[in-house]
Enzyme design. Structure first.
Site, PDB file in Angstrom:
ATOM      1  CE  LYS A  13      76.346  73.702  28.539  1.00 26.85           C
ATOM      2  NZ  LYS A  13      76.296  72.962  27.275  1.00 26.85           N
ATOM      3  NE  ARG A  88      79.655  77.597  23.863  1.00 26.97           N
ATOM      4  CZ  ARG A  88      78.366  77.530  24.189  1.00 26.97           C
ATOM      5  NH1 ARG A  88      77.907  78.217  25.182  1.00 26.97           N
ATOM      6  NH2 ARG A  88      77.560  76.741  23.514  1.00 26.97           N
ATOM      7  NE  ARG A 122      68.674  71.940  22.146  1.00 32.19           N
ATOM      8  CZ  ARG A 122      69.873  72.370  22.530  1.00 32.19           C
ATOM      9  NH1 ARG A 122      70.325  72.069  23.737  1.00 32.19           N
ATOM     10  NH2 ARG A 122      70.630  73.070  21.708  1.00 32.19           N
ATOM     11  NE  ARG A 152      69.780  76.568  20.557  1.00 32.16           N
ATOM     12  CZ  ARG A 152      70.844  76.420  21.335  1.00 32.16           C
ATOM     13  NH1 ARG A 152      70.677  76.225  22.630  1.00 32.16           N
ATOM     14  NH2 ARG A 152      72.059  76.459  20.844  1.00 32.16           N
ATOM     15  NE  ARG A 163      75.276  74.396  18.675  1.00 35.28           N
ATOM     16  CZ  ARG A 163      74.007  73.965  18.699  1.00 35.28           C
ATOM     17  NH1 ARG A 163      73.356  73.700  17.596  1.00 35.28           N
ATOM     18  NH2 ARG A 163      73.402  73.795  19.851  1.00 35.28           N
TER      19      ARG A 163
HETATM   20  P1  AMP Z   1      74.119  77.539  23.628  1.00 32.32           P
HETATM   21  O1  AMP Z   1      72.736  78.039  23.815  1.00 32.32           O
HETATM   22  O2  AMP Z   1      74.931  77.555  24.904  1.00 32.32           O
HETATM   23  O3  AMP Z   1      74.194  76.230  22.911  1.00 32.32           O
HETATM   24  O4  AMP Z   1      74.859  78.603  22.662  1.00 32.32           O
HETATM   25  C1  AMP Z   1      74.392  78.845  21.342  1.00 32.32           C
HETATM   26  C2  AMP Z   1      75.418  79.659  20.577  1.00 32.32           C
HETATM   27  O5  AMP Z   1      75.616  80.928  21.219  1.00 32.32           O
HETATM   28  C3  AMP Z   1      76.823  79.047  20.513  1.00 32.32           C
HETATM   29  O6  AMP Z   1      76.940  78.095  19.463  1.00 32.32           O
HETATM   30  C4  AMP Z   1      77.658  80.298  20.254  1.00 32.32           C
HETATM   31  O7  AMP Z   1      77.561  80.730  18.917  1.00 32.32           O
HETATM   32  C5  AMP Z   1      76.969  81.332  21.138  1.00 32.32           C
HETATM   33  N1  AMP Z   1      77.534  81.353  22.518  1.00 32.32           N
HETATM   34  C6  AMP Z   1      76.914  80.997  23.671  1.00 32.32           C
HETATM   35  N2  AMP Z   1      77.729  81.144  24.727  1.00 32.32           N
HETATM   36  C7  AMP Z   1      78.903  81.605  24.235  1.00 32.32           C
HETATM   37  C8  AMP Z   1      80.166  81.924  24.817  1.00 32.32           C
HETATM   38  N3  AMP Z   1      80.387  81.793  26.134  1.00 32.32           N
HETATM   39  N4  AMP Z   1      81.147  82.366  23.990  1.00 32.32           N
HETATM   40  C9  AMP Z   1      80.950  82.517  22.678  1.00 32.32           C
HETATM   41  N5  AMP Z   1      79.797  82.193  22.046  1.00 32.32           N
HETATM   42  C10 AMP Z   1      78.779  81.748  22.818  1.00 32.32           C
END
Ligand code: AMP
Length: 208
Positions: A13, A88, A122, A152, A163
Site C-alpha cells: 500500500k 481499519r 522490508r 520497523r 497483524r
Molecule cells: P501500518 O504502518 O499501517 O502498518 O500500521 C502500524 C501500526 O499502527 C498498526 O499495527 C496499528 O498498531 C497502528 N495503526 C495504524 N493505523 C491504524 C488504524 N487506522 N487504527 C488503529 N491502529 C492503527
C-alpha cells in the site's frame, strides 16, 4: 480526489500510495506513519499508541480517529488525499463517513504466500520513506537519497502474525462495506510499477 487504500500488511500500500501521490498531486496519509512520528516526538498520542503497535494490535479508535480528523483539516489535504491504513475497521469507516466523503476505494490484493515472503525483509529509508525488500535490494542505504535504511520495530515474526490476523478479522470486512466504490488492484509479481499501471489508468478515468 479522495482515495482509501485497503490491503493486508506488506501488500504494498505504501509504495502504491507514493506512486499515486506523485501523479495526482495529492497527499498520502498513513495513520501508521502518523503514530510513528508521534512516538519519535514523544507526544501523548505516541506514548499511548506504542504499546498497541508493539503488540501488533490496533490503537483504540478514540485516539486514532481524533488524530486522523485533525490531519484531514490541514491545508495540504485540500486537493485530496490517499488514506493508507485508515479505516481499519467498520466503526472507523462509519466515523470517516461523518468526517468526509470518499471518491474511490482501492483494494490491493496480494496472495498470502507473497505477503509472508515479504514480511521480514522490508526496509524503509529513514529520510525519504522509500520502501525496499532485502530479497531484491541488499544495500543498507537508499538508492534515491543515500540515507540509511531501517527496519520497523513491529516488523518481526510475532507481531506480523497478529497483524495479519487483525487484518483478516477486522479490516477485510471493509471490502464489502465499500462494495459500491471498490476497485480491486492485483499485486503484480513483476513489481510495483506493473501493479500501479492499471490503477493509474483507472484513476485517470475517474478524474475526467
Ligand atoms: P501500518 O504502518 O499501517 O502498518 O500500521 C502500524 C501500526 O499502527 C498498526 O499495527 C496499528 O498498531 C497502528 N495503526 C495504524 N493505523 C491504524 C488504524 N487506522 N487504527 C488503529 N491502529 C492503527
Amino acid at each position: 480526489m479522495k482515495i482509501i487504500l485497503l490491503g493486508a500488511p506488506f501488500s504494498g500500500k505504501g509504495t502504491l500510495a507514493r506512486n499515486i501521490m506523485k501523479d495526482f498531486n495529492i497527499v498520502q496519509i498513513s495513520t501508521g506513519d502518523l503514530f510513528r512520528e508521534n512516538i519519535k516526538n514523544g507526544t501523548k498520542i505516541g506514548l499511548e499508541a506504542k504499546s498497541y503497535m508493539d503488540k501488533g494490535e490496533l490503537v483504540p479508535d478514540t485516539v486514532t480517529i481524533k488524530m486522523l480528523e485533525a490531519r484531514l483539516k490541514e491545508k495540504d489535504c485540500k486537493n485530496g488525499f490517499i488514506l493508507d491504513g485508515f479505516p481499519r475497521s467498520i466503526p472507523q469507516a462509519e466515523a470517516l463517513k461523518k468526517i468526509t466523503d470518499i471518491d474511490t476505494v482501492i483494494e490491493l490484493d496480494v496472495p498470502l504466500d507473497e505477503i509472508k515472503r515479504r514480511c521480514v525483509g522490508r526496509r524503509i529509508c529513514s529520510k525519504c520513506g522509500e520502501i525496499y525488500n532485502t530479497s531484491s535490494y541488499d544495500k543498507s542505504t537508499c538508492s534515491k537519497c543515500g540515507a540509511p535504511l531501517f527496519q520497523r520495530d513491529d516488523d518481526n515474526l510475532e507481531t506480523i502474525t497478529l497483524r495479519l490476523e487483525v487484518y483478516e478479522k477486522t479490516t477485510a470486512p471493509l471490502i464489502n462495506f465499500y462494495a459500491d466504490k471498490l476497485y480491486v488492484a492485483k499485486g503484480s509479481q513483476k513489481g510495483p510499477e506493473e501493479t500501479y499501471k492499471p490503477v493509474k489508468n483507472f484513476l485517470m478515468g475517474l478524474k475526467k
